[in-house]
Design an enzyme around this catalytic site. Structure first.
Site, PDB file in Angstrom:
ATOM      1  CB  SER A   1      -0.950  -0.001   1.201  1.00 44.60           C
ATOM      2  OG  SER A   1      -0.235  -0.134   2.418  1.00 44.60           O
ATOM      3  CD  GLU A  54       1.367   8.795   4.588  1.00 45.78           C
ATOM      4  OE1 GLU A  54       0.930   8.122   5.539  1.00 45.78           O
ATOM      5  OE2 GLU A  54       2.239   9.680   4.701  1.00 45.78           O
ATOM      6  CG  ASP A  57       1.540  15.665  14.046  1.00 42.00           C
ATOM      7  OD1 ASP A  57       1.619  14.763  14.905  1.00 42.00           O
ATOM      8  OD2 ASP A  57       1.985  15.559  12.882  1.00 42.00           O
ATOM      9  CG  PHE A 102       9.507  12.521   8.522  1.00 42.70           C
ATOM     10  CD1 PHE A 102       8.525  12.950   9.414  1.00 42.70           C
ATOM     11  CD2 PHE A 102       9.190  11.500   7.642  1.00 42.70           C
ATOM     12  CE1 PHE A 102       7.268  12.365   9.426  1.00 42.70           C
ATOM     13  CE2 PHE A 102       7.939  10.898   7.649  1.00 42.70           C
ATOM     14  CZ  PHE A 102       6.987  11.338   8.553  1.00 42.70           C
ATOM     15  CG  HIS A 149       1.469   2.125   4.384  1.00 40.05           C
ATOM     16  ND1 HIS A 149       0.379   2.156   3.544  1.00 40.05           N
ATOM     17  CD2 HIS A 149       1.630   3.392   4.852  1.00 40.05           C
ATOM     18  CE1 HIS A 149      -0.111   3.394   3.515  1.00 40.05           C
ATOM     19  NE2 HIS A 149       0.635   4.158   4.289  1.00 40.05           N
TER      20      HIS A 149
END
Length: 290
Positions: A7, A9, A101, A210, A261
Site C-alpha cells: 500500500s 501513502e 499533530d 522527519f 506500506h
C-alpha cells in the site's frame, strides 16, 4: 521469498505543480495493484479540503481503494463526522483515524472544546456508523507524547478494541525495531494486522528532520553510509537508499510480514524500484480509468 501485499501513502497537493506530481505518482504506482492508498492531512488539519479532493479524485480516476486520513485537530465532533459522511457519499469506505499533530505554533495537541479528545474517541464514533474500514497509527518507537513503548502498545490495544481493524506504523530503520514492537503487541493480546511503514530515503537531510519530529532513532551506521554515498554523488545515494529499503523489506518478510506500506512523499521512482526488487510487478489494465 513471498511477494508482499503493498500500500502507498500520498499527501494532498497545495500548488498546481504539486498536483501534477501527485497524479504522476498515482499513475506510476497504480499498476502495482496496491491493497489501498492513503492520503494524509497536513499538520493541524490544514489540508482538510485538499485531502478530500485528492481522495475522491484518486478513487475516481484510478479506481484505487483510498483510505482518507482524518484527525481530531481543530474541529468539532459534528464537523469531523460531517467529513466522514462526505466520504461515504463519495463511495470512500476506508479511514485512517489519527489524533493528529498540534497546529503550527502550538507546543502540543489540545482537543477542541467540542471535539474528540483523542483517536480512540474518533475511532469509536466512526465504528458506530458500521460502514467504514478503520485503520489507525502505531509507533514502534515511543510517540513524542508517550512515556514509553508499553504505553504505546496499551494505547494501540484501545484503538483496536474501539473498532480499528489494522494499524500502520511510523517508519523505522531496523527490522528489530518492528519485531520488538510486534512481539509486545502479541503479548498484549493484539491480533489485528500491524503493517510496517517504510520510508525510502529521497533526501537524507529531509529524512533526518522527519525522524526528529516523530522520535524515530537514526542509527549511526545509516548516517555514516549516507555521508559516504554523498561523496560519490546522487546516483550512489539513490542506490544506497534503494538497497537499504529493499534489505529492510526482505528482513521483514522473512520475519513473517505479509504487507508493506510505503511513504512515497509523492515521488514514485524509489518506491517503484523497491517494489520491483521485491517481486511486485505491474499488472496489465491497471491505469487511470478516465
Amino acid at each position: 521469498m513471498s511477494t508482499p501485499r503493498i500500500s502507498f501513502e500520498f499527501f494532498p497537493p497545495k500548488t498546481l505543480e504539486a498536483s501534477f506530481k501527485l497524479w504522476e505518482t498515482a499513475r506510476a504506482l497504480a499498476p502495482l495493484d496496491p491493497d489501498f492508498v492513503s492520503v494524509t492531512y497536513g499538520a493541524g488539519g490544514t489540508t482538510r479540503k485538499l485531502t478530500h479532493e485528492a481522495v475522491t479524485t484518486i478513487n475516481r480516476q484510478f479506481g484505487l481503494e483510498v483510505a482518507a486520513h482524518l484527525t481530531c485537530v481543530e474541529a468539532t465532533r459534528a464537523e469531523t463526522m460531517e467529513i466522514v459522511q462526505s466520504y461515504a457519499d463519495a463511495g470512500i469506505r476506508e479511514i485512517v483515524a489519527l489524533r493528529g499533530d498540534a497546529p503550527q505554533g502550538a507546543d502540543r495537541f489540545t482537543p477542541h472544546p467540542d471535539g474528540f479528545a483523542h483517536s480512540v474517541e474518533l475511532i469509536e464514533a466512526i465504528a458506530a456508523r458500521g460502514d467504514m474500514t478503520i485503520r489507525c497509527g502505531a509507533y514502534p518507537e515511543p510517540h513524542p507524547d508517550s512515556p514509553d513503548s508499553d504505553a504505546d502498545v496499551a494505547w494501540l490495544k484501545r484503538k483496536i478494541e474501539a473498532g480499528a481493524s489494522s494499524a500502520i506504523t511510523q517508519f523505522f530503520f531496523e527490522p528489530e525495531t518492528f519485531f520488538r514492537f510486534r512481539d509486545k503487541c502479541v503479548a498484549a493480546g493484539i491480533d489485528a494486522p500491524i503493517i510496517p511503514g517504510l520510508l525510502p530515503v529521497q533526501s537524507w537531510a529531509g529524512t533526518k528532520r522527519f525522524a526528529a519530529t516523530c522520535n524515530t532513532t537514526v542509527p549511526d551506521w545509516a548516517e555514516e553510509a549516507f555521508q559516504l554515498a554523498a561523496l560519490d554523488g546522487p546516483d550512489a545515494t539513490r542506490q544506497l537508499a534503494t538497497g537499504l529499503c529493499v534489505d529492510l523489506c526482505e528482513q521483514l518478510i522473512a520475519g513473517g510480514v505479509e504487507q508493506l506500506h510505503f511513504y512515497t512523499l509523492n515521488r514514485p521512482d524509489l518506491t517503484r524500484d523497491v517494489c520491483a526488487a521485491l517481486g511486485v510487478r505491474p499488472k496489465a489494465g491497471l491505469e487511470a480509468v478516465a
